[in-house]
Design a protein around this motif. Sequence first.
Motif, mmCIF file in Angstrom:
data_model
loop_
_atom_site.group_PDB
_atom_site.id
_atom_site.type_symbol
_atom_site.label_atom_id
_atom_site.label_comp_id
_atom_site.label_asym_id
_atom_site.label_seq_id
_atom_site.Cartn_x
_atom_site.Cartn_y
_atom_site.Cartn_z
ATOM 1 N N LEU A 124 0.801 -1.221 0.000
ATOM 2 C CA LEU A 124 0.000 0.000 0.000
ATOM 3 C C LEU A 124 0.834 1.272 0.000
ATOM 4 O O LEU A 124 0.407 2.298 -0.533
ATOM 5 C CB LEU A 124 -0.942 -0.009 1.214
ATOM 6 N N HIS A 155 -11.853 -6.306 4.331
ATOM 7 C CA HIS A 155 -11.436 -4.911 4.154
ATOM 8 C C HIS A 155 -10.066 -4.819 3.477
ATOM 9 O O HIS A 155 -9.801 -3.862 2.734
ATOM 10 C CB HIS A 155 -11.434 -4.191 5.497
ATOM 11 N N THR A 156 -9.215 -5.794 3.715
ATOM 12 C CA THR A 156 -7.925 -5.830 3.011
ATOM 13 C C THR A 156 -8.158 -5.947 1.512
ATOM 14 O O THR A 156 -7.523 -5.239 0.700
ATOM 15 C CB THR A 156 -7.091 -7.026 3.498
ATOM 16 N N MET A 215 -9.340 -2.661 0.066
ATOM 17 C CA MET A 215 -8.267 -1.672 -0.030
ATOM 18 C C MET A 215 -7.328 -1.996 -1.194
ATOM 19 O O MET A 215 -6.915 -1.105 -1.939
ATOM 20 C CB MET A 215 -7.477 -1.632 1.285
ATOM 21 N N ILE A 255 -7.802 5.052 -1.127
ATOM 22 C CA ILE A 255 -8.465 4.127 -0.209
ATOM 23 C C ILE A 255 -9.354 4.941 0.730
ATOM 24 O O ILE A 255 -8.856 5.842 1.421
ATOM 25 C CB ILE A 255 -7.430 3.324 0.598
ATOM 26 N N HIS A 263 -11.204 6.423 3.800
ATOM 27 C CA HIS A 263 -10.773 6.433 5.197
ATOM 28 C C HIS A 263 -11.594 5.457 6.035
ATOM 29 O O HIS A 263 -11.068 4.784 6.924
ATOM 30 C CB HIS A 263 -10.893 7.847 5.776
ATOM 31 N N GLU A 266 -12.796 2.660 5.096
ATOM 32 C CA GLU A 266 -12.322 1.296 4.820
ATOM 33 C C GLU A 266 -11.071 1.009 5.636
ATOM 34 O O GLU A 266 -10.908 -0.074 6.207
ATOM 35 C CB GLU A 266 -12.035 1.156 3.329
ATOM 36 N N TYR A 267 -10.186 2.004 5.664
ATOM 37 C CA TYR A 267 -8.956 1.842 6.447
ATOM 38 C C TYR A 267 -9.273 1.702 7.934
ATOM 39 O O TYR A 267 -8.698 0.861 8.625
ATOM 40 C CB TYR A 267 -8.043 3.041 6.215
ATOM 41 N N GLN A 268 -10.202 2.506 8.443
ATOM 42 C CA GLN A 268 -10.578 2.440 9.849
ATOM 43 C C GLN A 268 -11.205 1.092 10.195
ATOM 44 O O GLN A 268 -10.948 0.524 11.265
ATOM 45 C CB GLN A 268 -11.549 3.577 10.184
ATOM 46 N N PHE A 284 -10.610 -1.700 8.648
ATOM 47 C CA PHE A 284 -9.511 -2.667 8.622
ATOM 48 C C PHE A 284 -8.737 -2.635 9.934
ATOM 49 O O PHE A 284 -8.456 -3.686 10.534
ATOM 50 C CB PHE A 284 -8.578 -2.362 7.449
#
Length: 304
Positions: free
Chosen positions: A36, A90-91, A94, A104, A106, A108-110, A112
């Motif tokens: 990433l 979620h990985t 992303m 990506i 935010h 989705e990152y949260q 994950f």
Amino acid sequence: MAIDSLNLEDLRAAAAEIDRCAYNHEQWFDALIGTLICGLPPDKRDLCEDAHHRCRLGQWYFSGNEVTTALSKRPGFRELGMEHERMHTHTRKMLRAFADGEDIPHREYQAFISALKNLRMEIATLRQDIDDSLYAIDPLTGVPGRAHMLPRLREYQALVERGVQTCCLAMMDLDDFKVINDRFGHPAGDQVLVSFARHIGQNLRPYDAVFRYGGEEFLIILPDTTDSDGLAVIDRLCDALAQVPHLVGADDPVYVTASFGLAGLQVGIPVERSIDRADKALYAAKAAGKNCSVLWENSMNNDA
């Protein structure tokens, strides 16, 4: 089969496998960050819909072997699997956004990070549970010690109180064990105890449980069993143990017998009192000539 029913070897193997899974997971996370941030090629398995089955942790979690089946009975094992799958979901999202040249999101990152933290917490908790069980295992015989006995009995007592099932317990004591120690030495006595513990496990039903109570005494739990059925199970065990040869340094094998006292768990009777009743029945078995089993009766004391 619950976690405290796993033997010492299985618990150690489970602990080692969880450590390997945790290490591989950290390696996986480092590689994901490299993808990433640095644009390194992703692991193609992470793009699969069943990615949570393909990693080391997933392969172990979904193996369905005896150990994971036992661990699945503990609270949190299902949640570990859920967080693991959520993290991989979620990985995948992303990585697909990254491959398409998109930012990506935010959220989705949260999501994950949340799943990742929860997964690590569940792994650490499971590892601690196994450590606690290893601590509770009797190091000589490999069966659980008294630390796990009372909690297990109270679980069955609760079922008895609710009328869900019956349960019988048996107190077992090796006959004339001091003679073995005096004649052949304490290492020989330890060898006999280990052999007895192994043969008890082999001759009980899969859902029964045995605990080392202390010295040469063991306590056996027979769930979903009436007093009469429990007596039949223990009679068979008593006969089987008497036929086990022990090679302890004599020219010929030595045969050691055991005596048993049984008592059923009853509504309104604390488990400690049921243990005491089984102990009194054990004394009656010793008085009756040993190498036999006796069921507790009201006449044995006045606590009925």
